[in-house]
Write a protein that holds these residues in place. Sequence first.
Motif, PDB file in Angstrom:
ATOM      1  N   LYS A  31       0.857  -1.182   0.000  1.00  0.00           N
ATOM      2  CA  LYS A  31       0.000   0.000   0.000  1.00  0.00           C
ATOM      3  C   LYS A  31       0.890   1.229   0.000  1.00  0.00           C
ATOM      4  O   LYS A  31       1.876   1.281   0.731  1.00  0.00           O
ATOM      5  N   ILE A  32       0.525   2.187  -0.822  1.00  0.00           N
ATOM      6  CA  ILE A  32       1.279   3.445  -0.873  1.00  0.00           C
ATOM      7  C   ILE A  32       0.302   4.560  -0.524  1.00  0.00           C
ATOM      8  O   ILE A  32      -0.761   4.673  -1.129  1.00  0.00           O
ATOM      9  N   ARG A  33       0.711   5.398   0.443  1.00  0.00           N
ATOM     10  CA  ARG A  33      -0.172   6.485   0.877  1.00  0.00           C
ATOM     11  C   ARG A  33       0.562   7.807   0.840  1.00  0.00           C
ATOM     12  O   ARG A  33       1.784   7.863   0.810  1.00  0.00           O
ATOM     13  N   GLY A  34      -0.215   8.869   0.837  1.00  0.00           N
ATOM     14  CA  GLY A  34       0.359  10.219   0.989  1.00  0.00           C
ATOM     15  C   GLY A  34       0.526  10.959  -0.321  1.00  0.00           C
ATOM     16  O   GLY A  34       0.884  12.139  -0.322  1.00  0.00           O
ATOM     17  N   TYR A  35       0.281  10.307  -1.490  1.00  0.00           N
ATOM     18  CA  TYR A  35       0.465  11.018  -2.753  1.00  0.00           C
ATOM     19  C   TYR A  35      -0.822  11.751  -3.118  1.00  0.00           C
ATOM     20  O   TYR A  35      -1.914  11.337  -2.757  1.00  0.00           O
ATOM     21  N   ARG A  36      -0.631  12.849  -3.848  1.00  0.00           N
ATOM     22  CA  ARG A  36      -1.800  13.590  -4.345  1.00  0.00           C
ATOM     23  C   ARG A  36      -1.740  13.738  -5.858  1.00  0.00           C
ATOM     24  O   ARG A  36      -2.666  13.433  -6.573  1.00  0.00           O
ATOM     25  N   ARG A  37      -0.557  14.211  -6.346  1.00  0.00           N
ATOM     26  CA  ARG A  37      -0.434  14.448  -7.790  1.00  0.00           C
ATOM     27  C   ARG A  37       0.190  13.259  -8.512  1.00  0.00           C
ATOM     28  O   ARG A  37       0.022  13.079  -9.703  1.00  0.00           O
ATOM     29  N   SER A  41       0.076   4.071 -10.216  1.00  0.00           N
ATOM     30  CA  SER A  41       0.643   2.944 -10.963  1.00  0.00           C
ATOM     31  C   SER A  41       2.132   3.178 -11.228  1.00  0.00           C
ATOM     32  O   SER A  41       2.922   2.219 -11.254  1.00  0.00           O
ATOM     33  N   PHE A  42       2.540   4.442 -11.407  1.00  0.00           N
ATOM     34  CA  PHE A  42       3.959   4.737 -11.571  1.00  0.00           C
ATOM     35  C   PHE A  42       4.729   4.370 -10.308  1.00  0.00           C
ATOM     36  O   PHE A  42       5.800   3.745 -10.370  1.00  0.00           O
ATOM     37  N   LEU A  43       4.178   4.726  -9.144  1.00  0.00           N
ATOM     38  CA  LEU A  43       4.855   4.408  -7.884  1.00  0.00           C
ATOM     39  C   LEU A  43       4.933   2.897  -7.690  1.00  0.00           C
ATOM     40  O   LEU A  43       5.957   2.362  -7.258  1.00  0.00           O
ATOM     41  N   HIS A  44       3.832   2.212  -8.005  1.00  0.00           N
ATOM     42  CA  HIS A  44       3.850   0.756  -7.889  1.00  0.00           C
ATOM     43  C   HIS A  44       4.915   0.148  -8.798  1.00  0.00           C
ATOM     44  O   HIS A  44       5.596  -0.804  -8.414  1.00  0.00           O
ATOM     45  N   SER A  45       5.069   0.692 -10.002  1.00  0.00           N
ATOM     46  CA  SER A  45       6.048   0.116 -10.936  1.00  0.00           C
ATOM     47  C   SER A  45       7.472   0.260 -10.424  1.00  0.00           C
ATOM     48  O   SER A  45       8.353  -0.511 -10.798  1.00  0.00           O
ATOM     49  N   LEU A  46       7.709   1.226  -9.543  1.00  0.00           N
ATOM     50  CA  LEU A  46       9.065   1.396  -8.992  1.00  0.00           C
ATOM     51  C   LEU A  46       9.286   0.511  -7.769  1.00  0.00           C
ATOM     52  O   LEU A  46      10.401   0.024  -7.529  1.00  0.00           O
ATOM     53  N   PRO A  49       9.011  -4.207  -8.142  1.00  0.00           N
ATOM     54  CA  PRO A  49      10.174  -5.054  -8.455  1.00  0.00           C
ATOM     55  C   PRO A  49      11.106  -5.262  -7.272  1.00  0.00           C
ATOM     56  O   PRO A  49      11.974  -6.149  -7.297  1.00  0.00           O
ATOM     57  N   CYS A  50      10.946  -4.462  -6.211  1.00  0.00           N
ATOM     58  CA  CYS A  50      11.833  -4.565  -5.052  1.00  0.00           C
ATOM     59  C   CYS A  50      11.184  -5.324  -3.907  1.00  0.00           C
ATOM     60  O   CYS A  50      11.684  -5.291  -2.770  1.00  0.00           O
ATOM     61  N   LEU A  51      10.071  -6.020  -4.162  1.00  0.00           N
ATOM     62  CA  LEU A  51       9.389  -6.721  -3.082  1.00  0.00           C
ATOM     63  C   LEU A  51       9.809  -8.179  -3.000  1.00  0.00           C
ATOM     64  O   LEU A  51       9.056  -9.015  -2.569  1.00  0.00           O
ATOM     65  N   GLY A  52      10.978  -8.489  -3.472  1.00  0.00           N
ATOM     66  CA  GLY A  52      11.433  -9.877  -3.398  1.00  0.00           C
ATOM     67  C   GLY A  52      12.297 -10.104  -2.178  1.00  0.00           C
ATOM     68  O   GLY A  52      12.605  -9.188  -1.425  1.00  0.00           O
ATOM     69  N   GLY A  53      12.689 -11.363  -2.002  1.00  0.00           N
ATOM     70  CA  GLY A  53      13.575 -11.682  -0.881  1.00  0.00           C
ATOM     71  C   GLY A  53      13.106 -12.894  -0.138  1.00  0.00           C
ATOM     72  O   GLY A  53      11.919 -13.049   0.118  1.00  0.00           O
ATOM     73  N   GLU A  54      14.048 -13.755   0.223  1.00  0.00           N
ATOM     74  CA  GLU A  54      13.674 -15.000   0.889  1.00  0.00           C
ATOM     75  C   GLU A  54      13.656 -14.839   2.398  1.00  0.00           C
ATOM     76  O   GLU A  54      13.001 -15.597   3.097  1.00  0.00           O
ATOM     77  N   ASN A  55      14.429 -13.888   2.906  1.00  0.00           N
ATOM     78  CA  ASN A  55      14.422 -13.690   4.341  1.00  0.00           C
ATOM     79  C   ASN A  55      14.349 -12.205   4.650  1.00  0.00           C
ATOM     80  O   ASN A  55      14.325 -11.361   3.736  1.00  0.00           O
ATOM     81  N   PHE A  56      14.324 -11.928   5.926  1.00  0.00           N
ATOM     82  CA  PHE A  56      14.114 -10.562   6.399  1.00  0.00           C
ATOM     83  C   PHE A  56      15.205  -9.629   5.894  1.00  0.00           C
ATOM     84  O   PHE A  56      14.941  -8.502   5.459  1.00  0.00           O
ATOM     85  N   ARG A  57      16.471 -10.085   5.914  1.00  0.00           N
ATOM     86  CA  ARG A  57      17.588  -9.233   5.500  1.00  0.00           C
ATOM     87  C   ARG A  57      17.426  -8.826   4.030  1.00  0.00           C
ATOM     88  O   ARG A  57      17.579  -7.682   3.670  1.00  0.00           O
TER      89      ARG A  57
END
Lengths: 453, 320
Positions: A31-37, A41-46, A49-57
């Motif tokens: 979830k992305i909050r706080g944007y107005r202008r 979908s642009f923010l999601h596209s950035l 791709p960085c939501l990967g990872g097998e562990n917390f680190r």
Amino acid sequence: MSSSPFEDSSSTEESKLEELFQSKLKIGSLKIRGYRRTNPSFLHSLVVPCLGGENFREVIENLSIAVERLRELDIFKGVDVFLDESSVPDQTDVLVTVSEKGRLQLRLGTTVEREGFETGLETCATLRNIFGKAERLRLEAGTEGTDLGRGYGIAEFYKPHAFGCDTFFSAYLNRQYFNEKQRSHNEVSRGFVASFGFPQSWGIFSYEGAWREISVTEPSASSTIREEAGFSFKSSIKHSYEIDSRDNIQAPIEGKLLNIHTELAGLGGNVRYIRQQLESQLHIPIADTEASWGIACRLGYLYTPKSYSSTVLDRFYLGGPNSFRGFQTRGVGPYEKDDPLGGELFYTIFSSLSIPLPVKGVLGNIFRPKAHIFATIGDISSVKESQSLLGQVFTRQLPWKNLFETTRISIGLGIVADTQLGRLEVNYCHVLRRTQGDRIHSGIQFGISKSFG
Amino acid sequence: MSAQIILYQDSGAWGIPSTCPKCTALQTLLRFADVTYAVSPGDASPSMTEQNELPVLRVASDKEDVVVPGLESCVEALSSVGYDAYGGLTPAQIAETKAFSCLILDRLDLVRQYEWYLADNNFNRCTSKVRYQSASLPVRYVLTRLERHEIRKRLNVTPWIQRGQIYQVAKECLEVLSTRLGERRKYFYGDTPRLLDALVFGEIVAQLYAPVPHGRLRQMILEYPNLLKFVENIRQTYFSNGMDEMQHFEKNNQSNQTSPIRTAYEAAVQRTKQVFSSKKETSPIEEARKARNRNFIIAAATSFLIFLLLGNDVEVQVSE
């Protein structure tokens, strides 16, 4: 060997922390909050791709990349990321909170003309986030160098992540002029530049079309300027590639830089040449201190085909607090009357040993001053008449007795301040070696630049 | 390298030395003076002079380059090579020459510019095809249109052009020149050509050879056989190898080879190198300079070392 209670408890905490970092983590929703202008979908596209990872680190490391991407857009005051327990069992939700900056930014500062290694002053008005995808429209006017007789104006449209992440597109119109009262001529250039950037991989590709004019204004003009006067149209493609691992651009302690800039002119127009510039830097810290030894090497070469000749608008210039300390701006190289003619081949090697000054308090935090002692060696010449080593290499002549005949050397010491405005230097310079015609500036010399070198 | 005289001008076309009558006049004067010169290839830009006009002479030598901008200055400079454009003329004839010069440059040449640039048919089919030939297409197109715009601005503020008296003025000019030349004279003043001969030749040969579709001025010139004979005489005497020859050599020079034209930049770099190689500072000054350099290096290095040692960043330990 017995261990103390403190060592035992810290090692216990470390192992618990390591256990936490290794724990499995599965991302649920974003979830992305706080944007107005800004376009969501642009923010999601950035971020997606960085939501990967097998562990917390790994998740934390990837999310920090996403945060950096959002900050680099320069449209947010702040970017915060929270991990929260999801409604779905064994999953974690990511919540990104952003706070948008104002639409309009006004700025007064320094800028560096990369191709000329000269730093100038600029004023800039930027309209951010025009269409919701962090596009910006920038109007800028400034000087080239600290000389008010040379200036420029730019109107630029910039779109980040135009071809996927970490790419950009930029197009701008520019007008440059050179009109010093004590010089003999005017130089005006009006052009259009379009750039496609892949800074993480292939570099930046640009096309430039420029309509240029040199016009004589004084009877004291040299014959070279007169011969090169008139109109010309330059149509060129450029490529710029940079690898920069320095810890600080303005006052680096550790790291390396490699920058290669290539320009091919002649796709239409009546200007034809190949121009290449290379810069490399190496910075080595001294022991575990903030003292460091740095060396910056620059090399430039301009090749023009037989039936064409280079002009004062395209040749290289050396001299000044940013390119060759101890000499006036454009003071190194051939002169005819009072007109610097520039060179088609140059090299400089700048070496500096710097140590931080023990200045505490507000002044120390603002200026972060260092003392440095430096030496510069270099040469500039035309390719055909060169006596320098590089010129002889290109023309396949290596008479050893003439090897260093036209090499210039300057040394000095001074104070360097790393500020928001740029790298400020106050140096005492001494020219050890010069040629007839060079304009030297021995003694105190002030300089402001955007980068070491 | 001996001195080279290089002429910068609008390039030639249609078999004539230059599309600019003033540049042709200067070339003609150089031949009258029997001076060896070369023509810089391509179209020179009027921006190379502060008066924004051609032709320009550059005298290139090993010591320095001397640039002479504009026709008047070039005519004065010819006296340094022994040719006086007004030589042998009485004061009244000199005044007459100057009056005729104004007539040709400020009246007759404006009619030529009107025909070549403002008449659409002439400009599109003739003039625009020869101006800035050495430039590539976008530059050539823009520069010819810019030139036309400048000429149009100039002609639009000329009263007699505004009143439509263009060809009436041209007729008067040609009539005056033809009457002054007369039927039997080879040149305007005696048997030796002077400045006025060069100016008239430059103006008329441009009109005769330019293939403009609607050349009313050329038709008018053809009505004056003595002017035609005058032009032909100069062409045969001084341009026997062709009027578009790029280099003119002394008559006694057996070889047609001359050194290639060096650009001013190359000449300046060469002079810088030669000055550096030839001039050596005298021993006492050189010794003093080396002593200052040595003292400065010692002082700088010593002060930096002291600063390092007195500060806490560097410690020197001697191992036991």
